[in-house]
Enzyme design. Structure first.
Site, mmCIF file in Angstrom:
data_model
loop_
_atom_site.group_PDB
_atom_site.id
_atom_site.type_symbol
_atom_site.label_atom_id
_atom_site.label_comp_id
_atom_site.label_asym_id
_atom_site.label_seq_id
_atom_site.Cartn_x
_atom_site.Cartn_y
_atom_site.Cartn_z
ATOM 1 N N GLU A 170 0.800 -1.223 0.000
ATOM 2 C CA GLU A 170 0.000 0.000 0.000
ATOM 3 C C GLU A 170 0.836 1.279 0.000
ATOM 4 O O GLU A 170 0.262 2.372 0.015
ATOM 5 C CB GLU A 170 -0.915 0.009 1.240
ATOM 6 C CG GLU A 170 -1.812 -1.205 1.386
ATOM 7 C CD GLU A 170 -2.947 -1.241 0.382
ATOM 8 O OE1 GLU A 170 -3.341 -0.155 -0.100
ATOM 9 O OE2 GLU A 170 -3.446 -2.347 0.085
ATOM 10 N N ASP B 24 -13.328 -0.970 -4.604
ATOM 11 C CA ASP B 24 -14.259 -1.943 -4.037
ATOM 12 C C ASP B 24 -14.331 -3.239 -4.831
ATOM 13 O O ASP B 24 -14.563 -4.304 -4.260
ATOM 14 C CB ASP B 24 -15.663 -1.337 -3.946
ATOM 15 C CG ASP B 24 -15.747 -0.190 -2.958
ATOM 16 O OD1 ASP B 24 -14.731 0.100 -2.301
ATOM 17 O OD2 ASP B 24 -16.833 0.413 -2.852
ATOM 18 N N ASP C 104 -15.794 -7.969 -1.321
ATOM 19 C CA ASP C 104 -15.309 -6.777 -2.001
ATOM 20 C C ASP C 104 -13.785 -6.742 -1.937
ATOM 21 O O ASP C 104 -13.181 -7.152 -0.929
ATOM 22 C CB ASP C 104 -15.845 -5.510 -1.332
ATOM 23 C CG ASP C 104 -17.297 -5.220 -1.670
ATOM 24 O OD1 ASP C 104 -17.857 -5.912 -2.540
ATOM 25 O OD2 ASP C 104 -17.866 -4.305 -1.054
ATOM 26 N N HIS D 241 -15.673 -2.464 4.823
ATOM 27 C CA HIS D 241 -14.315 -2.558 4.291
ATOM 28 C C HIS D 241 -13.236 -2.333 5.347
ATOM 29 O O HIS D 241 -13.487 -1.795 6.423
ATOM 30 C CB HIS D 241 -14.147 -1.566 3.136
ATOM 31 C CG HIS D 241 -15.130 -1.796 2.029
ATOM 32 N ND1 HIS D 241 -15.599 -0.791 1.214
ATOM 33 C CD2 HIS D 241 -15.742 -2.941 1.610
ATOM 34 C CE1 HIS D 241 -16.457 -1.295 0.336
ATOM 35 N NE2 HIS D 241 -16.555 -2.598 0.552
ATOM 36 N N ASP E 114 -10.291 -0.512 4.937
ATOM 37 C CA ASP E 114 -9.379 0.625 4.794
ATOM 38 C C ASP E 114 -9.762 1.862 5.599
ATOM 39 O O ASP E 114 -9.129 2.909 5.468
ATOM 40 C CB ASP E 114 -9.154 0.992 3.323
ATOM 41 C CG ASP E 114 -10.443 1.197 2.539
ATOM 42 O OD1 ASP E 114 -11.534 1.067 3.126
ATOM 43 O OD2 ASP E 114 -10.360 1.474 1.326
ATOM 44 N N ASN F 67 -9.358 7.623 5.689
ATOM 45 C CA ASN F 67 -9.147 6.889 4.454
ATOM 46 C C ASN F 67 -8.225 7.710 3.554
ATOM 47 O O ASN F 67 -8.610 8.766 3.060
ATOM 48 C CB ASN F 67 -10.508 6.654 3.787
ATOM 49 C CG ASN F 67 -10.437 5.728 2.610
ATOM 50 O OD1 ASN F 67 -10.236 6.169 1.485
ATOM 51 N ND2 ASN F 67 -10.600 4.450 2.853
ATOM 52 N N HIS G 52 -8.540 6.481 -0.561
ATOM 53 C CA HIS G 52 -8.179 5.097 -0.875
ATOM 54 C C HIS G 52 -9.317 4.424 -1.628
ATOM 55 O O HIS G 52 -9.092 3.702 -2.599
ATOM 56 C CB HIS G 52 -7.848 4.346 0.415
ATOM 57 C CG HIS G 52 -7.154 3.041 0.206
ATOM 58 N ND1 HIS G 52 -7.800 1.829 0.329
ATOM 59 C CD2 HIS G 52 -5.860 2.752 -0.095
ATOM 60 C CE1 HIS G 52 -6.932 0.846 0.110
ATOM 61 N NE2 HIS G 52 -5.754 1.369 -0.159
ATOM 62 N N CYS G 53 -10.547 4.703 -1.206
ATOM 63 C CA CYS G 53 -11.716 4.103 -1.850
ATOM 64 C C CYS G 53 -11.834 4.480 -3.322
ATOM 65 O O CYS G 53 -12.183 3.640 -4.158
ATOM 66 C CB CYS G 53 -12.994 4.547 -1.150
ATOM 67 S SG CYS G 53 -13.098 4.209 0.610
#
Length: 346
Positions: A9, A107, A178, A226, A228, A285, A330-331
Site C-alpha cells: 500500500e 471496491d 469486495d 471494508h 481501509d 481513508n 483510498h476508496c
C-alpha cells in the site's frame, strides 16, 4: 512489461485509476442493499433510492479532477473509467437491478503483483461494474498483466440475512467479497471478514494467489464493510489503526510487531441528503503516494498533525461529499503500479 505491478500500500506510486461520480444513483433497495448499505432501515420502501443531488455529483467530480491533477504533479499516471448509464436494468434469472456508480474502483478490483482480480462483490447493483474498466483492463492484459475473475456469485435471496446482527448478514454459501476487504502487506494479505466479505471469499483468494502469499482473515474487528478505514499501512513497520475498533487483543498477527499510530477522532465533515453512506472514519481513508507522502482530506487537521509527527508529508486535498457517497481517497482509487518488489514484512 506489465503495466500492473504492485505489492503493498505504500511503495512509490506510478499509475492509478481514479473513479468518477458522473450520473451516480442509489440503486433499487433489494435484499443485498438492505444487508450492506441500508441495514439501518426497516423496509426497502423507506430507502431513498434514485439519482444523487446533481450539485453533489458536480462538486465531487471537480474534487476528483483536482485530486487527479495533484497526483499528476507528483509524477503519477492517472486513468479514469468509461462512462456508463446506471439507470439501465440488468440481472440474472434470480434478480434484476439498476447499478450504483463507478466512484470507488477499490471496491471491486484487486491488484496483486502483476494480476488484476475482479472480486465476487455481494451487491447485486455492482455485478456489472467491471464494464466501466474493461478497456483499461484489456490494455493492462495486452501489456503482459494477468487478468482473472472470481466465480460470479449467484446472489440469490438465501445469501442475505438482513435481520441478523452486523457481521452475520452475509451467508457463507459461495465465495463473496469486495476487494476493499483486502489490504496488501507484501506476501501478507489481510482479509476483513464482515458483511461485505465471507469466509469462503478468503479461501478462494488464497487459492487464487497461491502459496507465495498468506491470506489472513481478520475477524471481530469491524463487522460492517471494508478494511481501509480500520488499518492503513504507511511504510514497513508503521501502521495507522482505527482507535475506536482496534486493540492489542484483536490486532492481526502480521501487524503485531509493527509500530501502531492510533488515529485521532476524525472531524465530522457532514453530508448532504437524508443519510450518510460513510461513517466519520472515512476521514482516515488516505492514499499513500510513497512511504513519506500521503493524500489526506485537508479538513482532518488532527490526523495530518499525527502523520507529520511521524515524518510523513501530506498532500491536502478534499472530497467534499465523501460521507454522502461513502468513499475517501483510498476508496476512489485503484493503484495498479508501484515501484518496488515483493517482500515479507513480519
Amino acid at each position: 512489461m506489465s503495466l500492473v505491478d504492485v505489492h503493498n500500500e505504500w511503495d512509490p506510486l506510478e499509475e492509478v485509476i481514479v473513479g468518477t461520480a458522473v450520473d451516480a444513483l442509489v440503486p433499487k433497495a433489494d435484499r443485498s442493499m438492505m444487508v450492506i448499505e441500508f441495514s439501518d432501515y426497516d423496509s426497502p420502501d423507506d430507502v431513498p433510492v434514485g439519482p444523487y443531488d446533481q450539485r453533489v455529483l458536480e462538486e465531487t467530480e471537480n474534487d476528483l479532477e483536482t485530486f487527479a491533477t495533484e497526483l499528476r504533479k507528483a509524477g503519477v499516471t492517472v486513468r479514469r473509467p468509461m462512462p456508463r448509464d446506471h439507470s439501465v436494468m440488468a440481472g440474472t434469472p434470480d434478480w434484476q437491478t439498476d447499478s450504483f456508480c463507478d466512484y470507488c474502483p477499490r471496491d471491486g478490483f484487486l491488484a496483486i503483483g502483476d494480476t488484476i482480480i475482479e472480486t465476487p462483490m455481494p451487491l447485486r447493483s455492482r455485478f456489472f461494474e467491471y464494464l466501466a474498466y474493461k478497456d483499461l483492463f484489456l490494455e493492462y492484459f495486452r501489456s503482459g498483466a494477468r487478468w482473472i475473475s472470481a466465480p460470479k456469485p449467484r446472489l440469490n435471496d438465501a445469501m442475505y440475512r438482513p435481520e441478523a446482527p452486523a457481521g452475520q448478514r452475509l451467508e457463507n454459501l459461495e465465495p463473496c467479497f469486495d476487494a476493499a476487504n483486502v489490504i496488501r502487506i507484501g506476501t501478507d494479505l489481510l482479509y476483513l471478514v464482515s458483511d461485505s466479505g465471507n469466509e469462503l471469499g478468503a479461501q478462494w483468494l488464497q487459492s487464487a494467489v497461491g502459496d507465495r502469499y498468506t491470506v489472513t482473515p481478520v475477524r471481530d474487528v469491524y463487522a460492517y464493510t471494508h478494511i481501509d478505514t480500520t488499518f492503513v499501512p504507511l511504510r514497513p513497520g508503521l501502521v495507522m489503526v482505527n482507535s475506536s475498533r482496534v486493540t492489542k487483543e484483536n490486532m492481526p498477527e502480521p501487524l503485531r510487531g509493527w509500530d501502531h499510530i492510533y488515529a485521532p477522532a476524525p472531524v465530522d465533515t457532514g453530508y448532504v441528503g437524508p443519510r450518510a453512506n460513510g461513517s466519520l472514519w472515512v476521514g482516515m481513508n488516505m492514499l499513500s503516494i510513497s512511504p513519506d507522502l500521503v493524500a489526506v482530506d485537508k479538513r482532518q487537521v488532527g490526523l495530518i498533525r499525527e502523520l507529520e509527527r511521524h515524518r510523513i508529508d501530506v498532500i491536502p486535498v478534499q472530497l467534499t461529499h465523501s460521507r454522502a457517497l461513502g468513499g475517501g481517497f483510498h476508496c476512489v482509487t485503484l493503484d495498479v503500479r508501484r515501484r518496488g518488489t515483493l517482500e515479507t514484512y513480519r
